[in-house]
Design an enzyme around this catalytic site. Structure first.
Site, PDB file in Angstrom:
ATOM      1  N   GLY A  41       0.765  -1.243   0.000  1.00 30.33           N
ATOM      2  CA  GLY A  41       0.000   0.000   0.000  1.00 30.33           C
ATOM      3  C   GLY A  41       0.794   1.290   0.000  1.00 30.33           C
ATOM      4  O   GLY A  41       0.335   2.303  -0.512  1.00 30.33           O
ATOM      5  N   GLU A  85       3.880   4.214   5.922  1.00 35.15           N
ATOM      6  CA  GLU A  85       2.613   3.498   5.710  1.00 35.15           C
ATOM      7  C   GLU A  85       1.633   4.369   4.930  1.00 35.15           C
ATOM      8  O   GLU A  85       1.679   5.602   5.020  1.00 35.15           O
ATOM      9  CB  GLU A  85       1.974   3.159   7.056  1.00 35.15           C
ATOM     10  CG  GLU A  85       2.159   1.737   7.502  1.00 35.15           C
ATOM     11  CD  GLU A  85       1.419   0.710   6.651  1.00 35.15           C
ATOM     12  OE1 GLU A  85       1.189   0.920   5.448  1.00 35.15           O
ATOM     13  OE2 GLU A  85       1.079  -0.338   7.196  1.00 35.15           O
ATOM     14  N   ASP A  86       0.747   3.706   4.204  1.00 37.19           N
ATOM     15  CA  ASP A  86      -0.344   4.459   3.590  1.00 37.19           C
ATOM     16  C   ASP A  86      -1.448   4.715   4.619  1.00 37.19           C
ATOM     17  O   ASP A  86      -1.991   5.807   4.692  1.00 37.19           O
ATOM     18  CB  ASP A  86      -0.902   3.721   2.362  1.00 37.19           C
ATOM     19  CG  ASP A  86      -1.265   2.281   2.660  1.00 37.19           C
ATOM     20  OD1 ASP A  86      -0.674   1.693   3.585  1.00 37.19           O
ATOM     21  OD2 ASP A  86      -2.139   1.724   1.977  1.00 37.19           O
ATOM     22  N   ASP A 118      -4.744   1.420  10.472  1.00 35.14           N
ATOM     23  CA  ASP A 118      -6.155   1.118  10.706  1.00 35.14           C
ATOM     24  C   ASP A 118      -6.253   0.472  12.100  1.00 35.14           C
ATOM     25  O   ASP A 118      -6.282   1.179  13.112  1.00 35.14           O
ATOM     26  CB  ASP A 118      -6.602   0.189   9.565  1.00 35.14           C
ATOM     27  CG  ASP A 118      -8.080  -0.076   9.515  1.00 35.14           C
ATOM     28  OD1 ASP A 118      -8.744   0.034  10.556  1.00 35.14           O
ATOM     29  OD2 ASP A 118      -8.597  -0.423   8.447  1.00 35.14           O
ATOM     30  N   LYS A 153      -6.672   6.018  10.850  1.00 38.29           N
ATOM     31  CA  LYS A 153      -8.078   5.734  11.164  1.00 38.29           C
ATOM     32  C   LYS A 153      -8.153   5.297  12.633  1.00 38.29           C
ATOM     33  O   LYS A 153      -8.289   4.103  12.936  1.00 38.29           O
ATOM     34  CB  LYS A 153      -8.582   4.630  10.229  1.00 38.29           C
ATOM     35  CG  LYS A 153     -10.082   4.544  10.101  1.00 38.29           C
ATOM     36  CD  LYS A 153     -10.485   3.293   9.335  1.00 38.29           C
ATOM     37  CE  LYS A 153     -10.522   3.487   7.849  1.00 38.29           C
ATOM     38  NZ  LYS A 153     -11.047   2.269   7.146  1.00 38.29           N
ATOM     39  N   PHE A 187     -14.555   2.643   4.165  1.00 39.02           N
ATOM     40  CA  PHE A 187     -13.605   1.909   3.325  1.00 39.02           C
ATOM     41  C   PHE A 187     -13.039   2.865   2.279  1.00 39.02           C
ATOM     42  O   PHE A 187     -13.793   3.451   1.489  1.00 39.02           O
ATOM     43  CB  PHE A 187     -14.271   0.696   2.666  1.00 39.02           C
ATOM     44  CG  PHE A 187     -13.273  -0.343   2.264  1.00 39.02           C
ATOM     45  CD1 PHE A 187     -12.958  -1.387   3.122  1.00 39.02           C
ATOM     46  CD2 PHE A 187     -12.599  -0.255   1.053  1.00 39.02           C
ATOM     47  CE1 PHE A 187     -12.000  -2.330   2.771  1.00 39.02           C
ATOM     48  CE2 PHE A 187     -11.642  -1.191   0.694  1.00 39.02           C
ATOM     49  CZ  PHE A 187     -11.342  -2.236   1.551  1.00 39.02           C
ATOM     50  N   ASP A 244      -6.182  -0.340  -1.728  1.00 39.17           N
ATOM     51  CA  ASP A 244      -6.963  -1.179  -2.633  1.00 39.17           C
ATOM     52  C   ASP A 244      -8.240  -1.711  -1.995  1.00 39.17           C
ATOM     53  O   ASP A 244      -8.408  -1.676  -0.771  1.00 39.17           O
ATOM     54  CB  ASP A 244      -6.135  -2.392  -3.065  1.00 39.17           C
ATOM     55  CG  ASP A 244      -6.009  -3.429  -1.952  1.00 39.17           C
ATOM     56  OD1 ASP A 244      -5.592  -3.043  -0.837  1.00 39.17           O
ATOM     57  OD2 ASP A 244      -6.358  -4.601  -2.185  1.00 39.17           O
ATOM     58  N   ARG A 282      -5.749   0.839  -6.564  1.00 38.10           N
ATOM     59  CA  ARG A 282      -4.493   1.385  -6.045  1.00 38.10           C
ATOM     60  C   ARG A 282      -3.976   2.514  -6.928  1.00 38.10           C
ATOM     61  O   ARG A 282      -3.243   3.385  -6.483  1.00 38.10           O
ATOM     62  CB  ARG A 282      -3.403   0.300  -6.000  1.00 38.10           C
ATOM     63  CG  ARG A 282      -3.617  -0.788  -4.976  1.00 38.10           C
ATOM     64  CD  ARG A 282      -2.332  -1.600  -4.840  1.00 38.10           C
ATOM     65  NE  ARG A 282      -2.560  -2.917  -4.264  1.00 38.10           N
ATOM     66  CZ  ARG A 282      -2.562  -3.176  -2.960  1.00 38.10           C
ATOM     67  NH1 ARG A 282      -2.370  -2.211  -2.084  1.00 38.10           N
ATOM     68  NH2 ARG A 282      -2.744  -4.401  -2.528  1.00 38.10           N
TER      69      ARG A 282
HETATM   70  C1  PRP Z   1      -3.166  -2.221   4.458  1.00 42.75           C
HETATM   71  C2  PRP Z   1      -2.323  -0.977   4.550  1.00 42.75           C
HETATM   72  C3  PRP Z   1      -1.590  -1.152   5.833  1.00 42.75           C
HETATM   73  C4  PRP Z   1      -2.512  -2.016   6.657  1.00 42.75           C
HETATM   74  C5  PRP Z   1      -3.141  -1.208   7.746  1.00 42.75           C
HETATM   75  O1  PRP Z   1      -2.365  -3.250   3.968  1.00 42.75           O
HETATM   76  O2  PRP Z   1      -1.454  -0.853   3.451  1.00 42.75           O
HETATM   77  O3  PRP Z   1      -0.353  -1.810   5.654  1.00 42.75           O
HETATM   78  O4  PRP Z   1      -3.551  -2.493   5.777  1.00 42.75           O
HETATM   79  O5  PRP Z   1      -4.071  -1.960   8.432  1.00 42.75           O
HETATM   80  P1  PRP Z   1      -3.936  -2.334   9.942  1.00 42.75           P
HETATM   81  O6  PRP Z   1      -3.533  -1.105  10.691  1.00 42.75           O
HETATM   82  O7  PRP Z   1      -5.334  -2.784  10.307  1.00 42.75           O
HETATM   83  O8  PRP Z   1      -2.943  -3.438  10.086  1.00 42.75           O
HETATM   84  P2  PRP Z   1      -2.952  -4.645   3.486  1.00 42.75           P
HETATM   85  O9  PRP Z   1      -2.771  -5.652   4.591  1.00 42.75           O
HETATM   86  O10 PRP Z   1      -4.353  -4.458   2.982  1.00 42.75           O
HETATM   87  O11 PRP Z   1      -1.977  -5.043   2.335  1.00 42.75           O
HETATM   88  P3  PRP Z   1      -1.479  -4.155   1.104  1.00 42.75           P
HETATM   89  O12 PRP Z   1      -0.597  -3.070   1.673  1.00 42.75           O
HETATM   90  O13 PRP Z   1      -0.743  -5.113   0.269  1.00 42.75           O
HETATM   91  O14 PRP Z   1      -2.718  -3.577   0.445  1.00 42.75           O
END
Ligand code: PRP
Length: 176
Positions: free
Chosen positions: A44, A99-100, A103, A131, A152, A159, A165
């Site tokens: 991400g 990080e993006d 959450d 978030k 969301f 994504d 993305r």
């Molecule tokens: C997303 C995002 C963060 C993570 C945050 O990654 O890029 O890395 O979720 O969520 P959290 O705080 O609840 O752990 P994802 O696991 O969807 O994988 P990706 O980066 O490959 O999209």
């Protein structure tokens, strides 16, 4: 057959770029004499990291860590596993995690713990989006772009089932 989602813009590419300029100034103030290692969490973070580093006018090193959260669609299981580790030596480095979005905090908590076992000089976290209402782990965010609602969100690296993305801005998927 893929469903068509209705997207409501949350941040335009111009708003994101302007906020990244501000974050870069903060990071420069804190790191310009330290040759930091910027560690993007894949996948991400790739768009944010690419734009952020081009706003940093001092030497930085880049590397990536890839982790996966076991999830079904939008539901996170709570388990995070390492998929590929950085190549750079982490010992005695000033590591800035990129990080993006933070959450639940499970991903950054996992990466932070993994890093600390490798003897870095310091570890901090920069996230474009935060978030906080979804947090399940206590995470210290040192550089934050925007706080976002519990919706969301896709685009700019984020994504939904690997789609969206590549959108230049960030949008809410309606009804999610
Ligand atoms: C997303 C995002 C963060 C993570 C945050 O990654 O890029 O890395 O979720 O969520 P959290 O705080 O609840 O752990 P994802 O696991 O969807 O994988 P990706 O980066 O490959 O999209």
């Amino acid at each position: 057959m893929d469903s068509i989602h209705r997207l409501t813009p949350l941040f335009t590419s111009q708003q994101i770029a302007s906020r990244i300029d501000e974050l870069a100034l903060e990071i420069k103030r804190d790191y310009q004499s330290r040759y930091p290692l910027l560690l993007g969490i894949l996948k991400g973070s790739f768009v944010f990291l690419a734009d952020l580093v081009r706003c940093l006018d001092f030497p930085v090193e880049l590397d990536f860590i890839r982790v996966a959260s076991y999830s079904a669609g939008k539901i996170t299981s709570g388990q995070v596993k390492l998929v590929s580790e950085p190549v750079a030596s982490l010992t005695s480095r000033h590591v800035l995690i990129i990080e993006d979005i933070v959450d639940t905090g499970l991903t950054t908590d996992f990466v932070g713990s993994w890093l600390k076992e490798r003897g870095p000089a310091s570890v901090r976290l920069c996230t474009l989006l935060d978030k906080p209402t979804r947090r399940r782990r206590l995470v210290e965010v040192n550089y934050r772009g925007f706080i976002v609602p519990n919706r969301f969100i896709v685009g700019y690296g984020l994504d939904m089932n690997e789609k969206y993305r590549n959108l230049p801005g960030i949008s809410v998927i309606n009804g999610e």
